[in-house]
Design a protein around this motif. Structure first.
Motif, PDB file in Angstrom:
ATOM      1  N   SER A  87      39.075  22.697  33.293  1.00 51.00           N
ATOM      2  CA  SER A  87      38.578  23.806  32.484  1.00 51.00           C
ATOM      3  C   SER A  87      37.855  24.803  33.370  1.00 51.00           C
ATOM      4  O   SER A  87      37.234  24.430  34.373  1.00 51.00           O
ATOM      5  N   LEU A  88      37.952  26.065  32.990  1.00 51.12           N
ATOM      6  CA  LEU A  88      37.188  27.109  33.659  1.00 51.12           C
ATOM      7  C   LEU A  88      35.927  27.338  32.834  1.00 51.12           C
ATOM      8  O   LEU A  88      35.996  27.616  31.644  1.00 51.12           O
ATOM      9  N   ILE A  89      34.774  27.190  33.487  1.00 53.37           N
ATOM     10  CA  ILE A  89      33.489  27.388  32.819  1.00 53.37           C
ATOM     11  C   ILE A  89      32.938  28.735  33.251  1.00 53.37           C
ATOM     12  O   ILE A  89      32.861  29.041  34.442  1.00 53.37           O
ATOM     13  N   LEU A  90      32.565  29.568  32.276  1.00 52.95           N
ATOM     14  CA  LEU A  90      32.064  30.919  32.551  1.00 52.95           C
ATOM     15  C   LEU A  90      30.663  31.066  31.980  1.00 52.95           C
ATOM     16  O   LEU A  90      30.425  30.745  30.808  1.00 52.95           O
ATOM     17  N   ILE A 127      33.089  28.514  37.430  1.00 55.34           N
ATOM     18  CA  ILE A 127      33.349  27.288  38.163  1.00 55.34           C
ATOM     19  C   ILE A 127      34.473  26.538  37.460  1.00 55.34           C
ATOM     20  O   ILE A 127      34.712  26.731  36.264  1.00 55.34           O
ATOM     21  N   VAL A 128      35.166  25.693  38.206  1.00 60.11           N
ATOM     22  CA  VAL A 128      36.193  24.831  37.627  1.00 60.11           C
ATOM     23  C   VAL A 128      35.587  23.452  37.433  1.00 60.11           C
ATOM     24  O   VAL A 128      34.962  22.897  38.335  1.00 60.11           O
ATOM     25  N   CYS A 129      35.771  22.902  36.249  1.00 63.03           N
ATOM     26  CA  CYS A 129      35.197  21.601  35.908  1.00 63.03           C
ATOM     27  C   CYS A 129      36.303  20.705  35.363  1.00 63.03           C
ATOM     28  O   CYS A 129      37.081  21.120  34.498  1.00 63.03           O
ATOM     29  N   VAL A 130      36.388  19.490  35.867  1.00 61.94           N
ATOM     30  CA  VAL A 130      37.363  18.541  35.350  1.00 61.94           C
ATOM     31  C   VAL A 130      36.803  17.915  34.075  1.00 61.94           C
ATOM     32  O   VAL A 130      35.634  17.535  34.014  1.00 61.94           O
ATOM     33  N   ASP A 131      37.619  17.845  33.030  1.00 62.60           N
ATOM     34  CA  ASP A 131      37.190  17.191  31.787  1.00 62.60           C
ATOM     35  C   ASP A 131      37.161  15.686  32.032  1.00 62.60           C
ATOM     36  O   ASP A 131      38.148  15.107  32.499  1.00 62.60           O
ATOM     37  N   SER A 132      36.038  15.066  31.716  1.00 60.91           N
ATOM     38  CA  SER A 132      35.912  13.632  31.992  1.00 60.91           C
ATOM     39  C   SER A 132      35.082  12.934  30.936  1.00 60.91           C
ATOM     40  O   SER A 132      34.402  13.568  30.118  1.00 60.91           O
TER      41      SER A 132
END
Length: 381
Positions: free
Chosen positions: A56-59, A356-361
């Motif tokens: 996911s892209l977090i803004l 930032i790019v965040c992996v869904d976990s």
């Protein structure tokens, strides 16, 4: 699936999104137990990272890196799936209803560290909505420069926050360093040498077991010129050599970030020099080079699923705040200067922002801390 062996169930479920897995927990007690297990959580995370999926892209509405801004989106944070990037969804983060800025420090394994001017630091998993507010143990810091970092200590299986608080009087700098451990759910001050000066107060970048900051060893410098890394296992600092810069005297601003799990470095030079981006994989390699017409600052975010394109957030600087803006583009790696597809994320405000790019976990703060901590404060030791 109930009659299948456990290892087959794990293999099938590990390919699903976090959203699906959270729904599947309601299927049965055995499914709930399996999905909540630390073994499965690590398998799912490992597969997501290896396959470049569930991203996911977090803004967030924070200032641009080379310009101050009064626009902070009222503390709002948005998320958009990296596969489509067509719709942004506002997230219910821990400081949503708090006053002041709420910049994101960094993300790691699906957890995000964010801080608020008045309420301190929180660790937060936006996929599960679990969070932990860390204790505040400093007093008034208005005369200090404060930078933070966040990352994962793989050796001790622990998530850590690092805070550097610095006061400079003349050529003398005093720096206090503290480390928060999620495993112990507490802060502790550490005594290590830090003969560097923090100029702009940008938070650190996590990559390869270290948190990295741009610093200088001369308080009279106007830009940072060193990368210093903090080892989350040994809790010691060391310098990281910069890539070879042919026109070092023309550098205006330097940046570091995380690209596809690796540290990257870029710098803004005098016009019309291109924007080069180096990636550190044992040694520095120039991964991308963009013409200055692309923007004043180009932030590499992620590869496409096929690996043929790279997502960049480009910044254009202007004296008027309305000109200071970010724009997202997919660039074809075969033709970086021309073949670009602009990305419009509906539902996300315009203006200065951070991405930032965040992996869904499924990584659980409560499980990592060894006790129920969601929504509760930690402690100081």
């Amino acid at each position: 699936m109930a009659g299948l062996p456990t290892d087959i169930n794990i293999d099938i479920l590990s390919r699903l999104s976090v959203k699906c897995l959270l729904r599947f927990k309601c299927v049965s007690k055995s499914f709930c137990s399996l999905i909540d297990s630390q073994e499965f959580i690590k398998i799912h995370l490992k597969r997501s990272i290896e396959t470049n999926s569930n991203l996911s892209l977090i803004l967030s509405g924070t200032p641009a890196p080379i310009s101050a801004s009064s626009r902070y989106w009222g503390g709002k944070i948005f998320s958009a799936g990296l596969d489509s990037l067509n719709l942004g969804v506002e997230l219910d983060h821990p400081f949503k209803n708090c006053k002041g800025r709420t910049p994101i420090v960094d993300s790691c394994n699906g957890l995000i560290a964010l801080k608020n001017d008045e309420n301190g630091i929180a660790l937060w998993n936006p996929s599960t909505e679990e969070h932990l507010i860390l204790p505040k143990f400093w007093g008034d810091l208005k005369d200090f420069t404060v930078v933070d970092g966040f990352g994962y200590d793989a050796v001790n299986d622990d998530y850590k926050v690092v805070r550097l608080v610095q006061l400079v009087i003349g050529n003398v700098g005093y720096t206090e360093i503290a480390v928060y451990s999620l495993r112990t759910n507490s802060w502790r001050r550490i005594r290590v040498g830090f003969p560097y000066y923090i100029l702009h107060g940008w938070d650190g970048t996590f990559a390869d077991g270290h948190v990295h900051w741009l610093v200088t060893n001369n308080p009279e410098d106007y830009i940072e010129n060193l990368i210093v890394a903090f080892n989350l296992k040994s809790e010691e600092f060391h310098e990281v050599p910069l890539p070879h810069l042919e026109n070092r005297n023309d550098v205006l601003v330097m940046f570091v970030g995380n690209f596809s799990g690796c540290l990257y470095f870029s710098c803004l030079c005098n016009y019309p020099q291109p924007v080069d981006i180096w990636v550190l994989k044992g040694c520095w390699t120039k991964a991308f080079s963009f013409p200055r017409s692309v923007g004043d600052y180009v932030k590499a975010l992620a590869y496409s699923q096929s690996g043929g394109k790279v997502l960049v957030d480009k910044f254009e600087y202007g004296e008027d705040e309305d000109i200071n803006r970010w724009e997202l583009f997919w660039y074809d790696l075969q033709n970086q200067g021309a073949a670009a597809d602009q990305v419009t994320i509906h539902g996300v405000p315009q203006g200065c922002r951070d991405t930032i790019v965040c992996v869904d976990s499924l990584v659980s703060l409560a499980a990592c801390a060894g006790r129920g901590v969601a929504g509760r404060e930690g402690r100081m030791s």
